[in-house]
Write a protein that holds these residues in place. Structure first.
Motif, PDB file in Angstrom:
ATOM      1  N   GLY A 115       8.737  93.324 -39.188  1.00 33.00           N
ATOM      2  CA  GLY A 115       8.992  94.630 -38.584  1.00 33.00           C
ATOM      3  C   GLY A 115       7.872  95.019 -37.641  1.00 33.00           C
ATOM      4  N   ALA A 116       6.640  94.668 -37.990  1.00 40.31           N
ATOM      5  CA  ALA A 116       5.485  94.750 -37.097  1.00 40.31           C
ATOM      6  C   ALA A 116       5.061  93.311 -36.834  1.00 40.31           C
ATOM      7  N   PRO A 117       5.133  92.842 -35.600  1.00 40.14           N
ATOM      8  CA  PRO A 117       5.012  91.403 -35.341  1.00 40.14           C
ATOM      9  C   PRO A 117       3.611  90.827 -35.522  1.00 40.14           C
ATOM     10  N   PHE A 118       2.599  91.684 -35.691  1.00 44.01           N
ATOM     11  CA  PHE A 118       1.256  91.146 -35.892  1.00 44.01           C
ATOM     12  C   PHE A 118       0.446  92.050 -36.812  1.00 44.01           C
ATOM     13  N   SER A 119      -0.539  91.440 -37.466  1.00 43.37           N
ATOM     14  CA  SER A 119      -1.463  92.188 -38.305  1.00 43.37           C
ATOM     15  C   SER A 119      -2.634  92.670 -37.450  1.00 43.37           C
ATOM     16  N   VAL A 120      -3.322  93.695 -37.931  1.00 38.94           N
ATOM     17  CA  VAL A 120      -4.487  94.254 -37.249  1.00 38.94           C
ATOM     18  C   VAL A 120      -5.657  94.235 -38.220  1.00 38.94           C
ATOM     19  N   THR A 121      -6.758  93.620 -37.825  1.00 43.17           N
ATOM     20  CA  THR A 121      -7.949  93.521 -38.663  1.00 43.17           C
ATOM     21  C   THR A 121      -9.137  94.117 -37.919  1.00 43.17           C
ATOM     22  N   THR A 122      -9.960  94.907 -38.613  1.00 39.87           N
ATOM     23  CA  THR A 122     -11.201  95.419 -38.017  1.00 39.87           C
ATOM     24  C   THR A 122     -12.348  95.152 -38.986  1.00 39.87           C
ATOM     25  N   ASP A 123     -13.491  94.779 -38.443  1.00 39.61           N
ATOM     26  CA  ASP A 123     -14.701  94.649 -39.252  1.00 39.61           C
ATOM     27  C   ASP A 123     -15.921  94.891 -38.376  1.00 39.61           C
ATOM     28  N   VAL A 124     -17.053  95.142 -39.023  1.00 43.80           N
ATOM     29  CA  VAL A 124     -18.292  95.521 -38.330  1.00 43.80           C
ATOM     30  C   VAL A 124     -19.435  94.683 -38.882  1.00 43.80           C
ATOM     31  N   SER A 125     -20.316  94.236 -37.986  1.00 41.50           N
ATOM     32  CA  SER A 125     -21.525  93.517 -38.391  1.00 41.50           C
ATOM     33  C   SER A 125     -22.713  94.040 -37.603  1.00 41.50           C
ATOM     34  N   THR A 126     -23.905  93.637 -38.013  1.00 43.72           N
ATOM     35  CA  THR A 126     -25.072  93.890 -37.188  1.00 43.72           C
ATOM     36  C   THR A 126     -25.003  92.994 -35.958  1.00 43.72           C
ATOM     37  N   THR A 127     -25.836  93.295 -34.967  1.00 44.91           N
ATOM     38  CA  THR A 127     -25.845  92.534 -33.712  1.00 44.91           C
ATOM     39  C   THR A 127     -27.043  91.586 -33.703  1.00 44.91           C
ATOM     40  N   PRO A 128     -26.819  90.286 -33.569  1.00 42.33           N
ATOM     41  CA  PRO A 128     -27.941  89.342 -33.625  1.00 42.33           C
ATOM     42  C   PRO A 128     -28.988  89.571 -32.533  1.00 42.33           C
ATOM     43  N   TRP A 129     -28.579  90.093 -31.369  1.00 38.82           N
ATOM     44  CA  TRP A 129     -29.515  90.228 -30.252  1.00 38.82           C
ATOM     45  C   TRP A 129     -30.074  91.640 -30.092  1.00 38.82           C
ATOM     46  N   ASN A 130     -29.631  92.590 -30.911  1.00 36.42           N
ATOM     47  CA  ASN A 130     -30.106  93.972 -30.764  1.00 36.42           C
ATOM     48  C   ASN A 130     -30.012  94.684 -32.112  1.00 36.42           C
ATOM     49  N   PRO A 131     -31.144  94.932 -32.783  1.00 39.78           N
ATOM     50  CA  PRO A 131     -31.099  95.565 -34.108  1.00 39.78           C
ATOM     51  C   PRO A 131     -30.604  97.001 -34.080  1.00 39.78           C
ATOM     52  N   GLN A 132     -30.565  97.630 -32.901  1.00 38.37           N
ATOM     53  CA  GLN A 132     -30.138  99.022 -32.799  1.00 38.37           C
ATOM     54  C   GLN A 132     -28.620  99.174 -32.721  1.00 38.37           C
ATOM     55  N   THR A 133     -27.903  98.109 -32.424  1.00 35.07           N
ATOM     56  CA  THR A 133     -26.454  98.205 -32.211  1.00 35.07           C
ATOM     57  C   THR A 133     -25.692  97.505 -33.321  1.00 35.07           C
ATOM     58  N   ARG A 134     -24.374  97.701 -33.311  1.00 35.25           N
ATOM     59  CA  ARG A 134     -23.465  97.038 -34.239  1.00 35.25           C
ATOM     60  C   ARG A 134     -22.314  96.433 -33.444  1.00 35.25           C
ATOM     61  N   LEU A 136     -18.241  95.717 -33.445  1.00 39.74           N
ATOM     62  CA  LEU A 136     -16.921  96.022 -33.996  1.00 39.74           C
ATOM     63  C   LEU A 136     -15.940  94.976 -33.492  1.00 39.74           C
ATOM     64  N   ARG A 137     -15.298  94.270 -34.414  1.00 39.46           N
ATOM     65  CA  ARG A 137     -14.295  93.268 -34.044  1.00 39.46           C
ATOM     66  C   ARG A 137     -12.911  93.793 -34.358  1.00 39.46           C
ATOM     67  N   VAL A 138     -12.013  93.662 -33.399  1.00 38.34           N
ATOM     68  CA  VAL A 138     -10.600  93.992 -33.586  1.00 38.34           C
ATOM     69  C   VAL A 138      -9.818  92.695 -33.433  1.00 38.34           C
ATOM     70  N   GLY A 139      -9.075  92.310 -34.467  1.00 37.95           N
ATOM     71  CA  GLY A 139      -8.340  91.052 -34.434  1.00 37.95           C
ATOM     72  C   GLY A 139      -6.855  91.254 -34.678  1.00 37.95           C
ATOM     73  N   LEU A 140      -6.025  90.591 -33.894  1.00 34.80           N
ATOM     74  CA  LEU A 140      -4.573  90.605 -34.059  1.00 34.80           C
ATOM     75  C   LEU A 140      -4.101  89.192 -34.376  1.00 34.80           C
ATOM     76  N   ARG A 141      -3.108  89.099 -35.246  1.00 35.80           N
ATOM     77  CA  ARG A 141      -2.490  87.793 -35.517  1.00 35.80           C
ATOM     78  C   ARG A 141      -0.984  87.955 -35.559  1.00 35.80           C
ATOM     79  N   GLY A 142      -0.290  87.198 -34.734  1.00 32.68           N
ATOM     80  CA  GLY A 142       1.161  87.233 -34.715  1.00 32.68           C
ATOM     81  C   GLY A 142       1.753  86.427 -35.854  1.00 32.68           C
ATOM     82  N   TYR A 143       2.972  86.745 -36.216  1.00 34.99           N
ATOM     83  CA  TYR A 143       3.621  85.980 -37.284  1.00 34.99           C
ATOM     84  C   TYR A 143       3.922  84.562 -36.799  1.00 34.99           C
TER      85      TYR A 143
END
Length: 523
Positions: A115-134, A136-143
Motif C-alpha cells: 500500500g506504501a511502496p517503500f519504507s522510510v528509515t531515519t537515523d543520526v550519528s556524530t560527524t567524523p570530520w566535525n565534532p560540532q555537527t551531526r 541525519l540519514r534518510v533512507g528509502l527502500r522499495g518493495y
C-alpha cells in the motif's frame, strides 16, 4: 601501496557531444575556447559535465525547509572509478555525491505492505570530520518484485553502431551487456532492436526468442556517422507500435554519443522524450566507451524519460545493472518521488544536504503534482545525508553584527520533541495525484548520537569520499586514510572495491598496478 586494478578504463555515454549550452558544461581545468573544432581537442577535454557546485549551508531560521527529487542513477560512481583506475583525477563536476552513495545497497527494512511502496528509515550519528555537527540519514527502500511477478516487458534496444563505436570497450561490450539483459527475459517479454549510424533502421522485429536476440546483436557492426535523433524517433515509434497495456514499455539506449546527424537540438530531443514518457514509454540510458562523454546530456535525457542512467565499463557492471538489478531497472513502483525535510529551529540551527544539487526543488514544488521528479523501481534504495548543527553548538557561520540581520531566537524548548519532520510525495503507476508519507524525527536522536557504525559508517565514508574529490572545504583535515578506516574491511565485493578506490586516492598518484585484473572485469 599495492592496488589491484578493478576494471577497464572504459567510459561511455556521449550525446550531442558538440553542444556546450552556453558554458553550462565543464570539461576540466583547461579552457576549450581555443578549439574551433571539438574533434581537435585532446580526448580528456571532449567530455562534458553539468556544473555541480557544492550545496551551501542553510540557516534554519531563514530556510527551514529542504526539498529535492530522489535520484537512483549510478553513472557517477562508475565514471569516478574509471578515472581513478586510469590514473587520473575525476573532474569535480563529474562527482555527484548522491549517485556515489546510492551505488551501494544498505540494510533498510522492506515496506510492511505494498500500500506504501517503500519504507522510510531515519537515523543520526556524530560527524567524523566535525565534532560540532551531526549527520541525519534518510533512507528509502522499495518493495522487491520477484521474477514471476514482473509485468510483461516491451523493450526496444536502441544501439549506436556509428564508426566511433568500433572500439573494444564500446560495441563489443554493448553486445555483451544487452545479451545479459536478454538472458533475463521471459516468454511474455518482447525485444526489438533499432540501430543508428548514417541512418536508422529496425534490425530485429519484436520477439521473445533469446537466440534470435543474441544473433541479431552478434551481427551488429560499427561504421558511419551518427543519426542519433532519427534513431530515437524510430525506437519510440517501434515501442509505441508494440505497446503492452499494463506492462513495461521502455527504450534502452546504448551509445558513446555524438548526435551529429538528424535531431541535434537538446530541447527538441527532451520534448520528444517527455511526450513519450507521458504516454508511458520510458527511457534508460547506458553509456559505453571513453574520451567524448557528454555526461550532462545522458543524465538529462534519462531524467526526462523517467528512467535511469548507468555507465557500463565492464562485463561485471553489465551483470550488476542488467541482471542482478533487472527488476529495479525496468519496473517502476513509484513515480515523481519528492522528499521534503523541515527542521525545528529549537533543535537545529544550520544544515546542508550532502549532494542532490541538481535535484533541488523549490518548497512549493513539493505539493505541485505537475512538477516532474524521480522514479523508484522495485528493490531500489535511495539515501540522503544531511549534516546538521544542533542548536547551541558552534555552526559554520558566526553571529551577525547588526541586530536587524540576526534571526529571531528559537524558543528555549519546543513541545514537539522533534528535530525534523520528513515528508515524501509519490505517485503510484498510472495515477496522476500524489500520495503522502510523513515521519517525525525525534530530537532525542541528537543527544543519543554515537559514532557511525555498520551501514551508516559505510554510507558516510562514501559521502565523505565524494565530497573530498569535489574539494569540499567543510571536511577540514579529514583524510583519505580516515575514509578508508571508516569504511572498514567489508566482505561484499563492491564495497571492497570502494575501499581500494580510496586507497588509490590515498596514494596521491591516482595510479593502479595492472596485475591482478579480476576475472571478467573487461572484455
Amino acid at each position: 601501496m599495492r592496488v589491484r586494478l578493478l576494471g577497464s578504463a572504459a567510459l561511455g555515454a556521449a550525446l550531442l557531444a558538440g553542444c556546450s549550452q552556453g558554458g553550462s558544461y565543464s570539461a576540466g581545468p583547461v579552457s576549450t575556447e581555443a578549439y574551433a573544432d571539438p574533434a581537435a581537442m585532446p580526448p580528456e577535454m571532449r567530455e562534458r559535465y553539468a556544473r555541480n557546485d557544492i550545496s551551501p549551508v542553510r540557516n534554519v531560521a531563514e530556510a527551514p525547509v529542504s526539498t529535492f527529487a530522489v535520484d537512483v542513477d549510478t553513472a557517477a560512481y562508475s565514471n569516478v572509478r574509471r578515472f581513478l583506475v586510469g590514473g587520473a583525477t575525476p573532474p569535480r563536476d563529474a562527482v555527484r555525491t548522491e549517485e556515489m552513495i546510492n551505488y551501494f545497497r544498505y540494510d533498510y527494512p522492506l515496506p510492511a505492505d505494498r500500500g506504501a511502496p517503500f519504507s522510510v528509515t531515519t537515523d543520526v550519528s556524530t560527524t567524523p570530520w566535525n565534532p560540532q555537527t551531526r549527520l541525519l540519514r534518510v533512507g528509502l527502500r522499495g518493495y522487491d518484485l520477484n521474477y514471476r511477478e514482473r509485468p510483461a516487458a516491451n523493450l526496444v534496444f536502441l544501439v549506436d553502431v556509428s564508426g566511433s563505436m568500433d572500439q573494444p570497450d564500446k560495441l563489443p561490450l554493448v553486445k555483451a551487456a544487452l545479451a545479459t539483459l536478454a538472458d533475463g527475459l521471459r516468454p511474455q517479454d518482447r525485444v526489438s532492436i533499432v540501430v543508428y549510424a548514417g541512418a536508422a533502421g529496425l534490425v530485429l522485429a519484436p520477439t521473445s526468442d533469446r537466440l534470435q536476440i543474441k544473433a541479431a546483436l552478434d551481427n551488429l557492426n560499427a561504421g558511419g556517422s551518427t543519426a542519433g535523433g532519427e534513431g530515437i524517433q524510430l525506437a519510440y515509434a517501434t515501442a509505441r507500435a508494440n505497446r503492452i497495456e499494463g506492462g513495461i514499455n521502455r527504450v534502452i539506449l546504448a551509445t558513446d554519443g555524438d548526435f551529429n546527424v538528424g535531431l541535434s537540438d537538446q530541447r527538441g530531443l527532451e520534448e520528444l522524450i517527455e511526450r513519450n514518457r507521458d504516454d508511458g514509454i520510458t527511457l534508460t540510458a547506458l553509456g559505453f566507451g571513453r574520451d567524448n562523454l557528454n555526461d550532462a546530456m545522458m543524465e538529462a535525457i534519462a531524467d526526462k524519460g523517467n528512467g535511469n542512467y548507468a555507465y557500463i565499463d565492464t562485463a561485471m557492471e553489465a551483470r550488476k545493472v542488467l541482471d542482478e538489478q533487472l527488476g529495479s531497472t525496468l519496473f517502476t513502483i513509484a513515480g515523481d518521488v519528492k522528499v521534503q525535510v523541515e527542521f525545528d529551529p529549537a533543535a537545529v540551527s544550520q544544515y546542508r544536504l550532502i549532494g542532490y544539487e541538481n535535484r533541488a526543488l523549490r518548497e512549493e514544488d513539493f505539493k505541485n503534482d505537475q512538477v516532474d521528479a524521480g522514479e523508484i523501481g522495485a528493490g531500489h534504495q535511495v539515501t540522503a545525508i544531511y549534516e546538521i548543527v544542533p542548536t547551541g553548538a558552534q555552526g559554520w557561520s558566526g553571529p551577525r553584527r547588526y541586530a536587524g540581520n540576526q534571526p529571531a531566537a528559537a524558543p528555549a524548548q519546543s513541545g514537539s520533541g522533534e528535530m525534523a519532520f520528513v515528508k515524501l510525495r509519490y505517485k503510484l503507476p498510472g495515477e496522476k495525484q500524489s500520495r503522502l508519507i510523513e515521519r517525525p524525527v525525534p530530537r532525542a536522536l541528537i543527544a543519543g548520537a554515537a559514532a557511525p557504525q555498520g551501514d551508516m559508517a559505510f554510507a558516510v565514508a562514501v559521502a565523505g569520499f565524494a565530497q573530498k574529490l569535489r574539494g569540499d572545504t567543510l571536511l577540514g583535515s579529514w583524510s583519505y586514510a580516515d575514509i578508508r578506516r571508516l569504511a572498514g574491511s567489508p566482505a561484499d565485493y563492491w564495497r571492497r572495491e570502494f575501499v581500494e578506490l580510496v586507497g588509490i586516492a590515498e596514494s596521491g598518484r591516482f595510479a593502479a598496478e595492472a596485475d591482478g585484473l579480476p576475472e571478467n572485469a573487461a572484455l
